[in-house]
Design a protein around this motif. Structure first.
Motif, short mmCIF file in Angstrom:
data_model
loop_
_atom_site.label_atom_id
_atom_site.label_comp_id
_atom_site.label_asym_id
_atom_site.label_seq_id
_atom_site.Cartn_x
_atom_site.Cartn_y
_atom_site.Cartn_z
N ARG A 14 0.87 -0.67 -0.20
CA ARG A 14 0.56 0.36 -0.09
C ARG A 14 0.34 0.95 -0.04
O ARG A 14 0.54 2.04 -0.52
CB ARG A 14 -0.97 -0.22 1.34
N PHE A 66 -5.41 5.82 1.75
CA PHE A 66 -4.72 4.22 1.06
C PHE A 66 -3.10 3.61 2.07
O PHE A 66 -3.53 2.76 2.81
CB PHE A 66 -4.22 4.19 -0.22
N ALA A 76 -9.68 2.06 -3.88
CA ALA A 76 -8.85 1.23 -5.19
C ALA A 76 -9.78 1.91 -6.36
O ALA A 76 -9.20 1.57 -7.14
CB ALA A 76 -8.68 0.10 -4.09
N TYR A 79 -8.51 4.64 -7.91
CA TYR A 79 -7.50 4.72 -8.55
C TYR A 79 -7.78 3.26 -9.96
O TYR A 79 -7.59 3.82 -10.66
CB TYR A 79 -6.76 3.62 -7.88
N ALA A 112 -3.72 -1.48 -6.50
CA ALA A 112 -4.37 -0.43 -5.71
C ALA A 112 -5.66 -1.68 -6.28
O ALA A 112 -6.09 -1.56 -4.89
CB ALA A 112 -4.72 0.53 -6.77
#
Length: 146
Positions: A14, A66, A76, A79, A112
């Motif tokens: 992460r 994140f 996520a 992203y 992600a």
């Protein structure tokens, strides 16, 4: 012991993904919303000002969330949308590898997603949402799934 190693590896993953997004977000922040929106407009992204604000906030504030492991699935997915837009609008024409290729945006978006839905126990999501659920008696969990 394996669970601890796994949790640390997920945290490091992460951090790695978030650092890249954060660096790109700071570049856009430094350029300003107007310049970023102008670039987005030039490459054909719809609603360029809205998209610029979304991407700057996501890549700067979302990256901090994140790393902390807060709202991981939401960040996520955002992203992934960000990287899908970059892939389609900028990188796809350049092929997978080489100058301007889409290998980085592909890896960032998919990594992600994987980390967002498997954030590990070293995350705020786990502390705030999952730990309480895991601590409930088995009978309460069975009622939820029925």
């Amino acid at each position: 012991m394996f669970a601890r190693v796994k949790d640390v590896a997920l945290l490091l993953g992460r951090i790695g993904v978030a650092v890249v997004f954060f660096a790109h977000g700071l570049q856009k922040w430094d350029s300003g919303v107007g310049a970023t929106a102008g670039m987005f407009d030039k490459i054909g992204i719809p609603l360029p000002t809205v998209a610029a604000i979304f991407v700057i906030v996501l890549e700067v504030i979302g990256s901090i969330a994140f790393v902390a492991g807060f709202l991981l699935p939401l960040i996520a997915l955002a992203y992934a949308v960000d990287m899908a837009g970059a892939l389609i609008s900028v990188h796809a024409a350049n092929g997978l590898t080489g100058d301007g290729g889409y290998e980085l945006v592909l890896v960032l978006g998919l990594t992600a997603l994987a980390l967002g839905f498997n954030g590990g126990r070293l995350s705020l999501d786990h502390v705030l949402f999952w730990r309480r659920r895991e601590a409930r008696p088995e009978s309460a969990r069975e009622l939820e799934t029925a």
